[in-house]
Design an enzyme around this catalytic site. Structure first.
Site, PDB file in Angstrom:
ATOM      1  N   LYS A 121       7.093 -18.516 -15.906  1.00  0.00           N
ATOM      2  CA  LYS A 121       7.194 -17.156 -15.372  1.00  0.00           C
ATOM      3  C   LYS A 121       8.120 -17.033 -14.167  1.00  0.00           C
ATOM      4  O   LYS A 121       8.195 -17.894 -13.319  1.00  0.00           O
ATOM      5  CB  LYS A 121       5.800 -16.638 -14.953  1.00  0.00           C
ATOM      6  CG  LYS A 121       4.872 -16.322 -16.105  1.00  0.00           C
ATOM      7  CD  LYS A 121       5.334 -15.163 -16.958  1.00  0.00           C
ATOM      8  CE  LYS A 121       5.100 -13.824 -16.288  1.00  0.00           C
ATOM      9  NZ  LYS A 121       3.679 -13.514 -16.151  1.00  0.00           N
ATOM     10  N   SER A 136       4.368 -17.957 -11.315  1.00  0.00           N
ATOM     11  CA  SER A 136       2.950 -17.801 -11.636  1.00  0.00           C
ATOM     12  C   SER A 136       2.229 -19.092 -11.274  1.00  0.00           C
ATOM     13  O   SER A 136       2.814 -20.168 -11.333  1.00  0.00           O
ATOM     14  CB  SER A 136       2.803 -17.503 -13.122  1.00  0.00           C
ATOM     15  OG  SER A 136       1.551 -17.951 -13.588  1.00  0.00           O
ATOM     16  N   THR A 146      16.693   8.231 -23.045  1.00  0.00           N
ATOM     17  CA  THR A 146      15.748   9.321 -22.802  1.00  0.00           C
ATOM     18  C   THR A 146      14.498   8.927 -23.571  1.00  0.00           C
ATOM     19  O   THR A 146      14.599   8.270 -24.621  1.00  0.00           O
ATOM     20  CB  THR A 146      16.264  10.685 -23.320  1.00  0.00           C
ATOM     21  OG1 THR A 146      16.435  10.597 -24.739  1.00  0.00           O
ATOM     22  CG2 THR A 146      17.586  11.093 -22.688  1.00  0.00           C
ATOM     23  N   HIS A 147      13.342   9.265 -23.056  1.00  0.00           N
ATOM     24  CA  HIS A 147      12.062   8.849 -23.663  1.00  0.00           C
ATOM     25  C   HIS A 147      11.983   7.329 -23.802  1.00  0.00           C
ATOM     26  O   HIS A 147      11.301   6.828 -24.679  1.00  0.00           O
ATOM     27  CB  HIS A 147      11.847   9.491 -25.040  1.00  0.00           C
ATOM     28  CG  HIS A 147      12.108  10.966 -25.068  1.00  0.00           C
ATOM     29  ND1 HIS A 147      11.119  11.910 -24.869  1.00  0.00           N
ATOM     30  CD2 HIS A 147      13.265  11.672 -25.236  1.00  0.00           C
ATOM     31  CE1 HIS A 147      11.647  13.126 -24.938  1.00  0.00           C
ATOM     32  NE2 HIS A 147      12.955  13.006 -25.153  1.00  0.00           N
ATOM     33  N   GLN A 193      -5.634  12.902  16.331  1.00  0.00           N
ATOM     34  CA  GLN A 193      -5.288  11.522  16.675  1.00  0.00           C
ATOM     35  C   GLN A 193      -5.033  10.711  15.398  1.00  0.00           C
ATOM     36  O   GLN A 193      -4.341   9.690  15.434  1.00  0.00           O
ATOM     37  CB  GLN A 193      -6.425  10.907  17.493  1.00  0.00           C
ATOM     38  CG  GLN A 193      -6.164   9.500  17.967  1.00  0.00           C
ATOM     39  CD  GLN A 193      -7.106   9.099  19.086  1.00  0.00           C
ATOM     40  OE1 GLN A 193      -6.954   9.556  20.219  1.00  0.00           O
ATOM     41  NE2 GLN A 193      -8.079   8.270  18.782  1.00  0.00           N
ATOM     42  N   GLU A 195       7.762  -4.777  -7.932  1.00  0.00           N
ATOM     43  CA  GLU A 195       6.403  -4.304  -8.202  1.00  0.00           C
ATOM     44  C   GLU A 195       5.717  -3.828  -6.922  1.00  0.00           C
ATOM     45  O   GLU A 195       5.012  -2.820  -6.910  1.00  0.00           O
ATOM     46  CB  GLU A 195       5.583  -5.423  -8.848  1.00  0.00           C
ATOM     47  CG  GLU A 195       6.019  -5.723 -10.278  1.00  0.00           C
ATOM     48  CD  GLU A 195       5.346  -6.986 -10.806  1.00  0.00           C
ATOM     49  OE1 GLU A 195       4.155  -6.949 -11.098  1.00  0.00           O
ATOM     50  OE2 GLU A 195       6.031  -8.021 -10.905  1.00  0.00           O
ATOM     51  N   ASN A 214      -2.091  16.945  25.640  1.00  0.00           N
ATOM     52  CA  ASN A 214      -1.818  17.642  24.375  1.00  0.00           C
ATOM     53  C   ASN A 214      -0.332  17.928  24.170  1.00  0.00           C
ATOM     54  O   ASN A 214       0.180  17.766  23.068  1.00  0.00           O
ATOM     55  CB  ASN A 214      -2.624  18.950  24.305  1.00  0.00           C
ATOM     56  CG  ASN A 214      -4.114  18.684  24.282  1.00  0.00           C
ATOM     57  OD1 ASN A 214      -4.537  17.534  24.116  1.00  0.00           O
ATOM     58  ND2 ASN A 214      -4.909  19.719  24.458  1.00  0.00           N
ATOM     59  N   ASN A 229       8.560 -13.692 -11.803  1.00  0.00           N
ATOM     60  CA  ASN A 229       8.042 -12.321 -11.708  1.00  0.00           C
ATOM     61  C   ASN A 229       8.806 -11.478 -10.684  1.00  0.00           C
ATOM     62  O   ASN A 229       9.142 -11.968  -9.607  1.00  0.00           O
ATOM     63  CB  ASN A 229       6.565 -12.347 -11.333  1.00  0.00           C
ATOM     64  CG  ASN A 229       5.720 -13.005 -12.396  1.00  0.00           C
ATOM     65  OD1 ASN A 229       6.023 -12.905 -13.584  1.00  0.00           O
ATOM     66  ND2 ASN A 229       4.682 -13.696 -11.971  1.00  0.00           N
ATOM     67  N   LYS A 255      -1.309   9.719  13.715  1.00  0.00           N
ATOM     68  CA  LYS A 255      -0.367   8.643  14.044  1.00  0.00           C
ATOM     69  C   LYS A 255      -0.378   7.507  13.037  1.00  0.00           C
ATOM     70  O   LYS A 255       0.671   7.095  12.534  1.00  0.00           O
ATOM     71  CB  LYS A 255      -0.633   8.137  15.456  1.00  0.00           C
ATOM     72  CG  LYS A 255       0.074   8.998  16.473  1.00  0.00           C
ATOM     73  CD  LYS A 255      -0.507   8.881  17.839  1.00  0.00           C
ATOM     74  CE  LYS A 255      -0.759  10.251  18.406  1.00  0.00           C
ATOM     75  NZ  LYS A 255      -1.891  10.960  17.809  1.00  0.00           N
ATOM     76  N   SER A 266      -7.094   5.084  20.988  1.00  0.00           N
ATOM     77  CA  SER A 266      -5.957   5.043  20.051  1.00  0.00           C
ATOM     78  C   SER A 266      -4.866   4.102  20.542  1.00  0.00           C
ATOM     79  O   SER A 266      -3.804   3.994  19.931  1.00  0.00           O
ATOM     80  CB  SER A 266      -5.380   6.459  19.865  1.00  0.00           C
ATOM     81  OG  SER A 266      -5.040   7.024  21.112  1.00  0.00           O
TER      82      SER A 266
HETATM   83  N1  ARG Z   1      -4.823   9.976  21.920  1.00  0.00           N
HETATM   84  C1  ARG Z   1      -4.781  11.382  21.735  1.00  0.00           C
HETATM   85  C2  ARG Z   1      -4.122  11.677  20.387  1.00  0.00           C
HETATM   86  O1  ARG Z   1      -3.482  10.840  19.903  1.00  0.00           O
HETATM   87  C3  ARG Z   1      -3.990  12.024  22.820  1.00  0.00           C
HETATM   88  C4  ARG Z   1      -4.317  13.455  23.048  1.00  0.00           C
HETATM   89  C5  ARG Z   1      -5.642  13.576  23.701  1.00  0.00           C
HETATM   90  N2  ARG Z   1      -5.948  14.924  24.040  1.00  0.00           N
HETATM   91  C6  ARG Z   1      -7.198  15.333  24.192  1.00  0.00           C
HETATM   92  N3  ARG Z   1      -7.356  16.575  24.474  1.00  0.00           N
HETATM   93  N4  ARG Z   1      -8.224  14.539  24.086  1.00  0.00           N
HETATM   94  O2  ARG Z   1      -4.261  12.714  19.829  1.00  0.00           O
END
Ligand code: ARG
Length: 459
Positions: free
Chosen positions: A285, A279, A156-157, A324, A292, A111, A287, A327, A24
């Site tokens: 045009k 365009s 409205t509408h 994981q 958008e 963790n 835009n 993120k 990661s």
């Molecule tokens: N890269 C992991 C995550 O983002 C970190 C935690 C890893 N913990 C584990 N028990 N493998 O979740």
């Protein structure tokens, strides 16, 4: 043999594709500051409580500070083959300071580390989003200030409904964006209440750690009450992504209006050339791509929220690797909202407002019909009867291709003897707006009040 932190139990190297699949670091490297900050605080606590020698704690802290400095000054680069940012920093530390570095992970697990980092990181990002929201609100107040007398139809509408002003319309968004900022504050408040650090892998630790100390030094109110909860939940990610999604709903609705207002059918505004595109084939045009795209990107943020909810919904406690995936989802939401806010405010600031077209639109479509009915009400008629009579007058105007302003007085008086010459004053657009002076209404005086309240709040 393997350079993995967890190498001891394994007799084989991880398959190359699995390492890449598992890694990661490409996306969690952005939390390097928070990982180092958490590491420093944890190391200080280990030293203070005597869990590791004070001298080792000092060596670790110095090593981590050096790593931070090297990353920030681009002397150290993230190894793409690292498992994650936590592994990368820890192995860098050991490479640099030797044995002492190996003591950093005492009474800590990735963790509790990852969720501590993530909270600290998201808090900073939420504060930045809030700053951008405030900048947008300030731009809106500035434009509104110049348009408290710019009459436009309210809809409205998507049908012309009642007269109001452009300032009133903009200030509606100001109210929404203030609530959005509050939602961010609420999310941050909960995010920074319970420190997960010291939860360990899931069941705390047998070492005499000082969780109060690490919580306080990292800016949390207190340590979390339950170590299992500390490492298991990602509700703070969902809450933030929820708040961000609502911002995108607001930006997307606003964008939709900008797009409509730019059309030849409306021509209420014109975007600056620097905030519009052309365009490839149609030379005429211009835009509203920015608006958008903001509308389009809202889908991404809602998708990110959905990803977080669905990722978490079936997971048994405590940590599972599925987590994981949190993120990229929450980072994606934050990045998108920031990008949108960064272009949205200047796009508004540089647009041209076509007051005449707004006014012309307000002059058509009988948006003063309610005012005509209210005129009769003020003269003593029940609203329902006044409503019916006005409806009949509107029908008469439509049949004759005229409007209420030009309908002769004798036609009014045929409909009701309460009508007098002052009806024309009562239904003139400027008066219709000026008289809507109820609290929160579009009368210039009221809107100026809204603007000054908003500006005070911004301070
Ligand atoms: N890269 C992991 C995550 O983002 C970190 C935690 C890893 N913990 C584990 N028990 N493998 O979740």
């Amino acid at each position: 043999m393997s350079d993995k932190l967890w190498a001891g139990r394994f007799s084989k190297e991880t398959e190359g594709k699995v390492s890449a699949f598992n890694s990661s670091v490409s996306f969690d490297k952005r939390m390097f500051r928070e990982d180092i900050e958490g590491g420093i605080v944890h190391a200080r606590m280990l030293g203070k409580t005597g869990i590791i020698p004070k001298s080792d704690s000092e060596v670790i802290v110095a090593g981590l500070e050096e790593i931070l400095d090297d990353i920030e000054s681009e002397r150290l680069f993230f190894a793409p083959e690292a498992e994650d940012i936590h592994t990368f920093i820890e192995s860098q530390l050991t490479k640099r300071v030797g044995e002492a570095g190996k003591r950093l992970h005492t009474a800590r697990s990735r963790n509790d580390q990852v969720t501590t980092d993530l909270r600290l990181y998201l808090k900073r990002e939420a504060v930045e989003v809030r700053r951008l929201l405030y900048a947008l609100i300030s731009t809106l107040c500035e434009i509104a200030q110049a348009h408290t007398e710019t009459v436009m139809p309210g809809y409205t509408h998507l049908q012309r409904a009642q007269p109001m002003t452009f300032a009133h319309h903009l200030m509606a968004y100001v109210s929404m964006f203030f609530r959005d900022a509050e939602r961010l504050d609420d999310a941050v408040k909960r995010m920074m209440r319970d420190s997960p650090l010291g939860s360990g892998a899931l069941a705390g630790t047998l070492h005499g750690i000082d969780r109060e100390m690490t919580a306080a030094e990292l800016g949390f109110e207190k340590p979390c009450d339950n170590s299992l909860d500390g490492v298991s939940d990602r509700d703070y990610c969902m809450e933030l992504a929820g708040a961000l999604s609502i911002i995108m709903v607001h930006l997307s609705r606003f964008s939709e209006e900008i797009i409509l207002w730019c059309s030849w059918e409306f021509k209420f505004i014109e975007l600056d050339d620097a905030y519009a595109t052309g365009s490839s084939i149609m030379p005429q045009k211009k835009n509203p791509d920015v608006a958008e795209l903001v509308r389009g990107k809202s889908a991404r943020v809602f998708g990110n929220l959905q990803t977080l909810l669905v990722t978490m919904k079936g997971l048994p406690l405590a940590y599972n690797k599925d987590m994981q995936e949190d993120k990229e989802a929450v980072f994606g939401a934050v990045d998108t909202v920031k990008q949108c806010l960064e272009v949205f405010a200047p796009m508004l600031k540089t647009m041209t407002v076509n007051k005449e077209n707004m006014r012309a639109a307000a002059a058509e479509g009988f948006i003063n019909a309610t005012d005509c009915a209210d005129y009769l009400v003020k003269k003593g008629m029940a609203f329902r009867n006044a409503y019916k009579i006005t409806g009949e007058l509107v029908a008469l105007c439509i049949g004759r291709g005229t409007d209420l302003e030009r309908l002769p007085l004798d036609e009014y008086q045929k409909a009701s003897d309460l009508f007098e010459g002052d009806i024309y004053d009562a239904i003139s657009l400027a008066n219709c707006v000026a008289k809507r002076g109820s609290f929160g209404g579009p009368a210039p005086k009221q809107v100026r009040k809204q603007i000054s309240v908003a500006r005070k709040r911004l301070k």
